[in-house]
Design a protein around this motif. Sequence first.
Motif, PDB file in Angstrom:
ATOM      1  N   GLY A  25       0.814  -1.220   0.000  1.00  0.00           N
ATOM      2  CA  GLY A  25       0.000   0.000   0.000  1.00  0.00           C
ATOM      3  C   GLY A  25       0.841   1.262   0.000  1.00  0.00           C
ATOM      4  N   THR A  26       0.237   2.347   0.461  1.00  0.00           N
ATOM      5  CA  THR A  26       0.897   3.670   0.500  1.00  0.00           C
ATOM      6  C   THR A  26       2.266   3.622   1.157  1.00  0.00           C
ATOM      7  OG1 THR A  26      -1.227   4.159   1.559  1.00  0.00           O
ATOM      8  CG2 THR A  26       0.049   6.016   0.754  1.00  0.00           C
ATOM      9  N   ALA A  27       2.398   2.769   2.150  1.00  0.00           N
ATOM     10  CA  ALA A  27       3.663   2.745   2.896  1.00  0.00           C
ATOM     11  C   ALA A  27       4.323   1.373   2.790  1.00  0.00           C
ATOM     12  CB  ALA A  27       3.386   3.106   4.349  1.00  0.00           C
ATOM     13  N   ASP A 286      10.639  10.019  10.142  1.00  0.00           N
ATOM     14  CA  ASP A 286      10.361  10.756   8.906  1.00  0.00           C
ATOM     15  C   ASP A 286       9.184  11.727   9.056  1.00  0.00           C
ATOM     16  OD1 ASP A 286       8.338   8.891   8.949  1.00  0.00           O
ATOM     17  OD2 ASP A 286       8.608   8.229   6.870  1.00  0.00           O
ATOM     18  N   ARG A 287       8.670  11.852  10.286  1.00  0.00           N
ATOM     19  CA  ARG A 287       7.633  12.857  10.543  1.00  0.00           C
ATOM     20  C   ARG A 287       8.053  13.735  11.709  1.00  0.00           C
ATOM     21  NH1 ARG A 287       1.661  10.172  10.770  1.00  0.00           N
ATOM     22  NH2 ARG A 287       1.713   9.005   8.806  1.00  0.00           N
ATOM     23  N   LEU A 288       7.595  14.964  11.682  1.00  0.00           N
ATOM     24  CA  LEU A 288       7.984  15.944  12.691  1.00  0.00           C
ATOM     25  C   LEU A 288       6.814  16.858  13.036  1.00  0.00           C
ATOM     26  CD1 LEU A 288      10.441  17.402  14.160  1.00  0.00           C
ATOM     27  CD2 LEU A 288      10.518  18.893  12.152  1.00  0.00           C
ATOM     28  N   GLY A 358      -0.365  10.488   0.610  1.00  0.00           N
ATOM     29  CA  GLY A 358       0.728   9.565   0.266  1.00  0.00           C
ATOM     30  C   GLY A 358       1.895  10.325  -0.314  1.00  0.00           C
ATOM     31  N   VAL A 359       3.067   9.997   0.200  1.00  0.00           N
ATOM     32  CA  VAL A 359       4.260  10.739  -0.166  1.00  0.00           C
ATOM     33  C   VAL A 359       4.503  10.753  -1.669  1.00  0.00           C
ATOM     34  CG1 VAL A 359       6.756  10.735   0.073  1.00  0.00           C
ATOM     35  CG2 VAL A 359       5.320  10.367   2.045  1.00  0.00           C
ATOM     36  N   LYS A 360       4.205   9.635  -2.336  1.00  0.00           N
ATOM     37  CA  LYS A 360       4.565   9.634  -3.755  1.00  0.00           C
ATOM     38  C   LYS A 360       3.772  10.669  -4.551  1.00  0.00           C
ATOM     39  CE  LYS A 360       1.712   5.821  -5.126  1.00  0.00           C
ATOM     40  NZ  LYS A 360       1.489   4.650  -4.328  1.00  0.00           N
ATOM     41  N   PHE A 375       4.319  19.268   2.349  1.00  0.00           N
ATOM     42  CA  PHE A 375       4.176  18.763   3.706  1.00  0.00           C
ATOM     43  C   PHE A 375       2.776  18.218   3.888  1.00  0.00           C
ATOM     44  CE2 PHE A 375       8.092  20.886   4.752  1.00  0.00           C
ATOM     45  CZ  PHE A 375       8.607  20.075   5.750  1.00  0.00           C
ATOM     46  N   GLU A 376       2.685  17.077   4.539  1.00  0.00           N
ATOM     47  CA  GLU A 376       1.393  16.599   4.976  1.00  0.00           C
ATOM     48  C   GLU A 376       1.164  17.191   6.357  1.00  0.00           C
ATOM     49  OE1 GLU A 376       0.132  12.428   3.485  1.00  0.00           O
ATOM     50  OE2 GLU A 376       2.214  12.218   4.063  1.00  0.00           O
ATOM     51  N   ALA A 377      -0.106  17.393   6.709  1.00  0.00           N
ATOM     52  CA  ALA A 377      -0.412  17.938   8.026  1.00  0.00           C
ATOM     53  C   ALA A 377       0.214  17.070   9.122  1.00  0.00           C
ATOM     54  CB  ALA A 377      -1.921  18.027   8.218  1.00  0.00           C
ATOM     55  N   ASN A 378       0.349  15.765   8.860  1.00  0.00           N
ATOM     56  CA  ASN A 378       0.904  14.844   9.850  1.00  0.00           C
ATOM     57  C   ASN A 378       2.405  15.029  10.102  1.00  0.00           C
ATOM     58  OD1 ASN A 378       2.323  13.498   7.775  1.00  0.00           O
ATOM     59  ND2 ASN A 378       0.705  12.009   7.456  1.00  0.00           N
ATOM     60  N   GLY A 379       3.028  15.949   9.389  1.00  0.00           N
ATOM     61  CA  GLY A 379       4.426  16.263   9.668  1.00  0.00           C
ATOM     62  C   GLY A 379       5.428  15.619   8.730  1.00  0.00           C
ATOM     63  N   VAL A 500     -14.291  12.272   3.523  1.00  0.00           N
ATOM     64  CA  VAL A 500     -14.202  10.874   3.934  1.00  0.00           C
ATOM     65  C   VAL A 500     -13.336  10.150   2.914  1.00  0.00           C
ATOM     66  CG1 VAL A 500     -15.544   8.752   4.164  1.00  0.00           C
ATOM     67  CG2 VAL A 500     -16.495  10.919   4.986  1.00  0.00           C
ATOM     68  N   ARG A 501     -12.352   9.382   3.398  1.00  0.00           N
ATOM     69  CA  ARG A 501     -11.532   8.603   2.461  1.00  0.00           C
ATOM     70  C   ARG A 501     -11.136   7.270   3.098  1.00  0.00           C
ATOM     71  NH1 ARG A 501      -6.290   8.918   4.378  1.00  0.00           N
ATOM     72  NH2 ARG A 501      -5.460   7.813   2.581  1.00  0.00           N
ATOM     73  N   PRO A 502     -10.958   6.252   2.251  1.00  0.00           N
ATOM     74  CA  PRO A 502     -10.497   4.978   2.796  1.00  0.00           C
ATOM     75  C   PRO A 502      -9.016   5.097   3.137  1.00  0.00           C
ATOM     76  CG  PRO A 502     -10.629   4.837   0.406  1.00  0.00           C
ATOM     77  CD  PRO A 502     -11.133   6.205   0.773  1.00  0.00           C
ATOM     78  N   SER A 503      -8.622   4.517   4.268  1.00  0.00           N
ATOM     79  CA  SER A 503      -7.194   4.521   4.623  1.00  0.00           C
ATOM     80  C   SER A 503      -6.425   3.626   3.661  1.00  0.00           C
ATOM     81  CB  SER A 503      -7.039   4.007   6.049  1.00  0.00           C
ATOM     82  OG  SER A 503      -5.722   3.544   6.244  1.00  0.00           O
ATOM     83  N   GLY A 504      -5.179   3.996   3.412  1.00  0.00           N
ATOM     84  CA  GLY A 504      -4.309   3.152   2.597  1.00  0.00           C
ATOM     85  C   GLY A 504      -3.429   2.263   3.459  1.00  0.00           C
ATOM     86  N   THR A 505      -3.495   2.418   4.760  1.00  0.00           N
ATOM     87  CA  THR A 505      -2.604   1.655   5.630  1.00  0.00           C
ATOM     88  C   THR A 505      -3.338   0.831   6.682  1.00  0.00           C
ATOM     89  OG1 THR A 505      -2.426   3.440   7.229  1.00  0.00           O
ATOM     90  CG2 THR A 505      -0.815   3.435   5.450  1.00  0.00           C
ATOM     91  N   GLU A 506      -4.625   1.088   6.890  1.00  0.00           N
ATOM     92  CA  GLU A 506      -5.391   0.381   7.911  1.00  0.00           C
ATOM     93  C   GLU A 506      -6.746   0.031   7.329  1.00  0.00           C
ATOM     94  OE1 GLU A 506      -5.770   1.749  12.207  1.00  0.00           O
ATOM     95  OE2 GLU A 506      -4.883   3.487  11.263  1.00  0.00           O
ATOM     96  N   VAL A 509     -12.045   3.597   7.455  1.00  0.00           N
ATOM     97  CA  VAL A 509     -12.323   4.791   6.663  1.00  0.00           C
ATOM     98  C   VAL A 509     -12.036   5.987   7.555  1.00  0.00           C
ATOM     99  CG1 VAL A 509     -14.232   6.138   5.705  1.00  0.00           C
ATOM    100  CG2 VAL A 509     -13.987   3.740   5.110  1.00  0.00           C
ATOM    101  N   ARG A 510     -11.361   6.991   7.021  1.00  0.00           N
ATOM    102  CA  ARG A 510     -11.036   8.163   7.835  1.00  0.00           C
ATOM    103  C   ARG A 510     -11.993   9.317   7.542  1.00  0.00           C
ATOM    104  NH1 ARG A 510      -6.628   6.313  10.237  1.00  0.00           N
ATOM    105  NH2 ARG A 510      -4.993   5.363   8.984  1.00  0.00           N
ATOM    106  N   VAL A 511     -12.290  10.065   8.594  1.00  0.00           N
ATOM    107  CA  VAL A 511     -13.176  11.220   8.481  1.00  0.00           C
ATOM    108  C   VAL A 511     -12.412  12.435   8.994  1.00  0.00           C
ATOM    109  CG1 VAL A 511     -15.295  12.275   9.348  1.00  0.00           C
ATOM    110  CG2 VAL A 511     -15.241   9.823   8.837  1.00  0.00           C
TER     111      VAL A 511
HETATM  112  C1  16G Z   1       1.704   6.615   5.155  1.00  0.00           C
HETATM  113  C2  16G Z   1       2.278   7.608   4.194  1.00  0.00           C
HETATM  114  C3  16G Z   1       1.834   8.997   4.543  1.00  0.00           C
HETATM  115  C4  16G Z   1       0.334   9.052   4.602  1.00  0.00           C
HETATM  116  C5  16G Z   1      -0.231   7.966   5.481  1.00  0.00           C
HETATM  117  C6  16G Z   1      -1.709   7.895   5.254  1.00  0.00           C
HETATM  118  C7  16G Z   1       4.459   7.302   3.198  1.00  0.00           C
HETATM  119  C8  16G Z   1       5.924   7.234   3.429  1.00  0.00           C
HETATM  120  N1  16G Z   1       3.728   7.552   4.260  1.00  0.00           N
HETATM  121  O1  16G Z   1       2.160   6.849   6.447  1.00  0.00           O
HETATM  122  O2  16G Z   1       2.300   9.845   3.554  1.00  0.00           O
HETATM  123  O3  16G Z   1      -0.085  10.272   5.122  1.00  0.00           O
HETATM  124  O4  16G Z   1       0.308   6.720   5.097  1.00  0.00           O
HETATM  125  O5  16G Z   1      -2.241   6.784   5.878  1.00  0.00           O
HETATM  126  O6  16G Z   1       3.953   7.131   2.101  1.00  0.00           O
HETATM  127  P1  16G Z   1      -3.741   6.412   5.653  1.00  0.00           P
HETATM  128  O7  16G Z   1      -3.955   6.127   4.183  1.00  0.00           O
HETATM  129  O8  16G Z   1      -3.951   5.222   6.528  1.00  0.00           O
HETATM  130  O9  16G Z   1      -4.572   7.583   6.106  1.00  0.00           O
END
Ligand code: 16G
Length: 533
Positions: A25-27, A286-288, A358-360, A375-379, A500-506, A509-511
Amino acid sequence: SLPTKLIQSLSDLHPKPSHIHFQYGTAGFRTLGSTLDSVLFRVGIIAALRSKKLDGRTIGVMVTASHNPEPDNGVKLVDPRGEMLEAAWEGHATTISNASTSSDLIEALESLVQTAKIDLSKPANVVYARDTRPSGPGLVSALEDGFKAMSATSRNAGVATTPILHYLVKCINTKGTKYSYGDDSEEGYYRKLSTSYKKLVAGKAVQPPLIVDCANGVGALAAEQLNEYLGDALQLVLENTSITTPGALNNACGADYVKVSQKLPPSLSSVLKPGQRACSLDGDADRLIYYYLDDRGVFHMLDGDKIAALVAAFIVELVKVAGLEDQIKVGVVQTAYANGASTRYLQERLPVKCVPTGVKHLHHAAERYNVGVYFEANGHGTVLFSQPTLDKLTEYQPSTPAQSRAVEHLVSLTELINQTVGDALSDMLLVEVVLAHKSYSGEEWNSLYVDLPNRLAKVSVPNRNAFRTEDAERRLVSPPGLQTKIDELINRYQGGRSFVRPSGTEDVVRVYAEAALRTQADELAMRVAGLVY
Ligand code: 16G
Ligand code: ZN
């Protein structure tokens, strides 16, 4: 052809759990560390094939689950310029990780070799690192078996931050060329950052000590090293450095904790004095996120959006002073999560683009500007200087001392900033440079604009893939009719915005919701979540 016997026998040592479907996925791949053994073995093979495909250029492999809880782990591939893996290969990686048996695996690999036209006689070179997770060493040995299966030449970068691994990949691949990115060692990294930092703050008053929450992760090791290289130029006070305490990683600390809970890590409450600056890294650095307590002890967060505003305005000003305004265009890239107030602030000053999370996506959009701040809001974020811009800066003949100083600063910034990926330590020094130049306290930085109150929520749904978005994830196209209902809700709130968007890592769905008032933002988030559920 592929060494099928060797692959078969090693693959038998790393069987795929039958009940799990893996997804790059995204990460990269990311899930419970205890389920990832077969994935790591296979990623070792994929990295070798990717290197062969790119004529033996070095591919990076990072074993980390970033800000996720300690039992999670993950792995991602880094392309030769230090960038995220090319999108088409994310699909290949997913397919290969899901082959159920060793012979299915070999079949999947053979098909990749054919479709991607990989010349197997080429060399394979990889460099790899891991964060401090307890599952790391075991997963790394599975990865090494993958390298072995392909007779790849591998370099172990040990325990390192994600951005250091990206840095190493770029250095190795540019070594000895005129585009050399730096010395391909950790020392080279610390030297590059600290040297450019010292140049940038020369003649400025030394910043008061900065508290750094290391999330009990690998950032603690890197920050300790960096601190030594910085010497008297800046003092880092390291907190949450317990990298061997079970369960400590990212637990009630770190950048994600601060951003999501919008709170000070409890471990810092006795450390942080009113007015003092502090920042949090995440589990792979990689986040701050920055923050401070005001005179009344109230917590104020300075997130990725605030960093973008601070840095973009500073670079625009330097470009102007240098007399390069007409030749170097600075732009900003954000996602839908960017606070509406930050977008407004930035749009008044320079072009701003919104892209999917997503960083890419951010990285590629930023590459379209001469200088692209993302920058993403998440740092997570960085600043990219295009090659023609770098050339322009080195060739430029300034006509006044002020111009000359500004150009020197810009050149030093290109060295201070990790241009491969977001890098908490490099970004931290970048922020410190701007604060030193502007003589800003945290409070003055924070007052560039006032954040709209906002709330993030996550909702478990039976099938997150039923949620599809458009317009850089700001609107839903499915499930049908849902966006109309969300719009109706938004209209009832002053300054309301929500998506509203589906998470790419979990599997959720995020709101996101923001509004003029705190209570309204919370209520809007809750009601939109109610629609989704
Ligand atoms: C990953 C991404 C980040 C994104 C986050 C969203 C990389 C290195 N990191 O941490 O950019 O903000 O996923 O997660 O790509 P989500 O899709 O679960 O909201
Ligand atoms: Zn991270």
